[in-house]
Design a protein around this motif. Structure first.
Motif, PDB file in Angstrom:
ATOM      1  N   THR B 158     -22.715  51.893   6.560  1.00  0.00           N
ATOM      2  CA  THR B 158     -21.652  51.181   5.825  1.00  0.00           C
ATOM      3  C   THR B 158     -22.235  49.947   5.133  1.00  0.00           C
ATOM      4  OG1 THR B 158     -20.087  51.933   7.481  1.00  0.00           O
ATOM      5  CG2 THR B 158     -19.345  50.154   6.065  1.00  0.00           C
ATOM      6  N   LEU B 159     -23.110  49.242   5.857  1.00  0.00           N
ATOM      7  CA  LEU B 159     -23.728  48.027   5.298  1.00  0.00           C
ATOM      8  C   LEU B 159     -24.550  48.376   4.053  1.00  0.00           C
ATOM      9  CD1 LEU B 159     -24.010  44.978   6.020  1.00  0.00           C
ATOM     10  CD2 LEU B 159     -26.155  45.547   7.097  1.00  0.00           C
ATOM     11  N   ARG B 161     -24.233  51.129   2.132  1.00  0.00           N
ATOM     12  CA  ARG B 161     -23.380  51.671   1.068  1.00  0.00           C
ATOM     13  C   ARG B 161     -22.495  50.589   0.429  1.00  0.00           C
ATOM     14  NH1 ARG B 161     -19.744  55.713   3.535  1.00  0.00           N
ATOM     15  NH2 ARG B 161     -18.846  53.754   4.218  1.00  0.00           N
ATOM     16  N   ASP B 162     -21.932  49.709   1.249  1.00  0.00           N
ATOM     17  CA  ASP B 162     -20.944  48.760   0.725  1.00  0.00           C
ATOM     18  C   ASP B 162     -21.516  47.407   0.316  1.00  0.00           C
ATOM     19  OD1 ASP B 162     -19.338  50.810   1.374  1.00  0.00           O
ATOM     20  OD2 ASP B 162     -17.950  49.689   2.628  1.00  0.00           O
ATOM     21  N   ILE B 163     -22.662  47.026   0.863  1.00  0.00           N
ATOM     22  CA  ILE B 163     -23.220  45.706   0.530  1.00  0.00           C
ATOM     23  C   ILE B 163     -24.539  45.849  -0.224  1.00  0.00           C
ATOM     24  CG2 ILE B 163     -24.010  43.479   1.461  1.00  0.00           C
ATOM     25  CD1 ILE B 163     -21.063  43.926   2.020  1.00  0.00           C
ATOM     26  N   PRO B 166     -24.289  48.099  -3.838  1.00  0.00           N
ATOM     27  CA  PRO B 166     -23.632  47.368  -4.941  1.00  0.00           C
ATOM     28  C   PRO B 166     -24.436  46.149  -5.411  1.00  0.00           C
ATOM     29  CG  PRO B 166     -22.034  47.897  -3.244  1.00  0.00           C
ATOM     30  CD  PRO B 166     -23.376  48.229  -2.682  1.00  0.00           C
ATOM     31  N   SER B 167     -25.057  45.408  -4.455  1.00  0.00           N
ATOM     32  CA  SER B 167     -25.855  44.235  -4.856  1.00  0.00           C
ATOM     33  C   SER B 167     -27.051  44.672  -5.680  1.00  0.00           C
ATOM     34  CB  SER B 167     -26.384  43.484  -3.629  1.00  0.00           C
ATOM     35  OG  SER B 167     -25.342  43.152  -2.797  1.00  0.00           O
ATOM     36  N   MET B 170     -25.923  45.709  -9.158  1.00  0.00           N
ATOM     37  CA  MET B 170     -25.618  44.532  -9.987  1.00  0.00           C
ATOM     38  C   MET B 170     -26.899  43.907 -10.535  1.00  0.00           C
ATOM     39  SD  MET B 170     -22.413  42.490  -8.457  1.00  0.00           S
ATOM     40  CE  MET B 170     -22.455  42.980  -6.765  1.00  0.00           C
ATOM     41  N   ARG B 245     -13.293  50.283 -12.668  1.00  0.00           N
ATOM     42  CA  ARG B 245     -13.218  49.576 -11.403  1.00  0.00           C
ATOM     43  C   ARG B 245     -12.064  48.567 -11.411  1.00  0.00           C
ATOM     44  NH1 ARG B 245     -17.209  45.220  -8.922  1.00  0.00           N
ATOM     45  NH2 ARG B 245     -15.535  43.983  -9.734  1.00  0.00           N
TER      46      ARG B 245
END
Lengths: 237, 248
Positions: B158-159, B161-163, B166-167, B170, B245
């Motif tokens: 989860t960490l 995939r979700d953090i 995306p970082s 970006m 989004r």
């Protein structure tokens, strides 16, 4: 004692931070740890949550428990909307359907459902902190740790969010530990107020706050004023 | 609007300079005329092999870029999690950054087929940039967010995939268009040397052999258009993703 700390000692080199601190945390009550800035309150919290080790003493009941957290900063993930921010901490705890139900129920409960698709950048500081508190309450745990959660808020937001926290606490019983240096916060939220001394922190006094909401407003005001006087007295000493 | 006007003026200026210098030099082999280049451009574009040439170079460039991007994301995240992978990648990165590109191109020509060597050349140039961007993307994540995730006992997947992802995305967005362009330039350079049957680079080399400078200029125009279209495509895709989004 289900949750508590006993004779905790913590030193950083020669600097003594905690000196035999013993506190019992009553279940489903808010225990406020009140002390001057820099006295070692956050160190005490870090020992309770297991982030750092104590030099001596005992932490009772916390090691096997899941805990929710609220910090001075909201710690929301900027690229996730409100719904997804709450879901982030629930994802590995339960299946998708249960997650959806919990998020929907909590957002409805506090009248924030319309903000479910908002991103943190679209929310005010106060609203962001509400979401952070909501996330902590939605997390399936018996314990909630709050480290100066109202510190960066203005006076109006602070009052609203303290009421918001109390409402959630009434709806969802949790054993809460609130660290603060603000007497008014402790008086508004705390069921028990633990007053710590300057560093090295020692427990000076533990005060029970009865939250008198008497029909006679003067009685309630009088009680609060007496309690405030007592706590201020301990602070000055 | 002003910026756009200046940009058009600058482009017209380049064309005028080209027309003027070709007139002054008056030698098609040194500086071809605009007319001569356009004739060659039409000849190239109308040739039956043109779509195949463009398709082959595009495929080589895109496949190479996607391999670089995927490996950079996977290894960048792995290097942040594991000290072993971080230390393992360090000398490889230093090697790739310090060895002259030409030496690597020669090695690629020896090791790989004519068709795959240009992809490898692009990879060698672009991978270190993408890998370091991924690493920095993760290093720039607010430690308070990762601390929060740790205290809430959020799982590693989860960490990531979700953090982490995306970082990383970006951060990658800022270098995506420039590295895609660089990758294509390197793939075409690789094609010039490895001479695959269908390739822009092979045709550039062919025009050079015949001393047909207008043909070289025509291919340069095609490359510029191709890279601009690709960059525009990437930027549009990112804009659409951003809008989707926001509407989600």
């Amino acid at each position: 004692m289900k949750y508590g700390v006993k004779d905790l000692v913590k030193r950083y080199g020669n600097l003594e931070v905690l000196d035999r601190v013993s506190i019992q945390f009553e279940e489903n009550k808010i225990t406020c740890i009140l002390g001057p800035s820099g006295c070692g309150k956050t160190t005490l919290l870090n020992i309770i949550v297991g982030s750092i080790a104590q030099d001596d003493g005992e932490v009772i009941g916390f090691d096997k428990e899941d805990m929710g957290f609220v910090y001075q900063e909201d710690r929301l993930i900027e690229w996730k909307n409100v719904r997804d921010n709450i879901e982030f901490v629930l994802r590995d705890r339960m299946d998708r359907k249960t997650r959806e139900e919990i998020i929907y129920r909590y957002l409805k409960l506090v009248g924030l459902y319309e903000y479910a698709n908002y991103y943190p950048t679209q929310l005010s500081g106060g609203m962001r902190q509400r979401i952070s508190i909501l996330r902590a309450f939605a997390y399936p745990s018996k314990i909630l740790i709050m480290d100066e959660p109202f510190k960066s808020l203005d006076i109006n937001s602070k009052q609203t969010i303290m009421e918001f926290t109390l409402k959630l606490k009434e709806l969802k019983g949790k054993t809460c530990i609130l660290v603060t240096h603000d007497i008014e916060e402790a008086l508004t939220l705390g069921d028990n107020i633990v007053i710590l001394s300057k560093r090295p922190a020692r427990v000076k006094r533990i005060v029970e706050n009865l939250h008198i909401a008497d029909d006679n407003e003067d009685n309630a005001k009088g009680y609060r004023s007496t309690l405030r006087g007592l706590i201020e007295g301990e602070f000055i000493d | 609007m002003n910026d756009r006007r200046y940009s058009i003026i600058a482009r017209l200026g380049i064309v005028c300079l080209w027309a003027l210098s070709s007139k002054l030099v008056s030698n098609e082999i040194m500086i071809p005329t605009i007319g001569g280049t356009l004739v060659n451009l039409i000849d190239i574009v109308t040739d039956s092999s043109f779509p195949m040439i463009i398709r082959s170079t595009l495929l080589r460039g895109l496949a190479g870029f996607l391999i670089s991007l995927s490996l950079a994301i996977i290894l960048g995240i792995a290097a942040n999690i594991s000290r072993l992978i971080y230390n393992f990648m360090m000398p490889i990165l230093n090697f790739l950054k310090s060895v002259p590109t030409m030496a690597i191109i020669i090695l690629a020509l020896i090791w790989l087929s004519n068709s795959n060597a240009p992809m490898f050349v692009g990879f060698i140039m672009v991978f270190p940039i993408l890998y370091e961007t991924v690493l920095n993307g993760i290093l720039n994540i607010d430690s308070k967010i990762t601390d929060m995730a740790q205290l809430y006992k959020v799982g590693r997947i989860t960490l990531i995939r979700d953090i982490y992802i995306p970082s990383v995305i970006m951060n990658l967005k800022t270098v995506l268009t420039s590295t895609l362009g660089l990758n294509f330039k390197m793939v075409i350079a690789g094609e010039v040397l490895s001479q695959p049957t269908y390739a822009i680079g092979s045709n550039l080399q062919l025009q050079k052999l015949y001393l047909n400078t207008p043909g070289v200029f025509a291919w340069i125009i095609i490359i510029i258009i191709l890279i601009n279209v690709l960059e525009w495509g990437i930027e549009s895709a990112m804009k659409i993703l951003k809008i989707r989004r926001q509407w989600k």
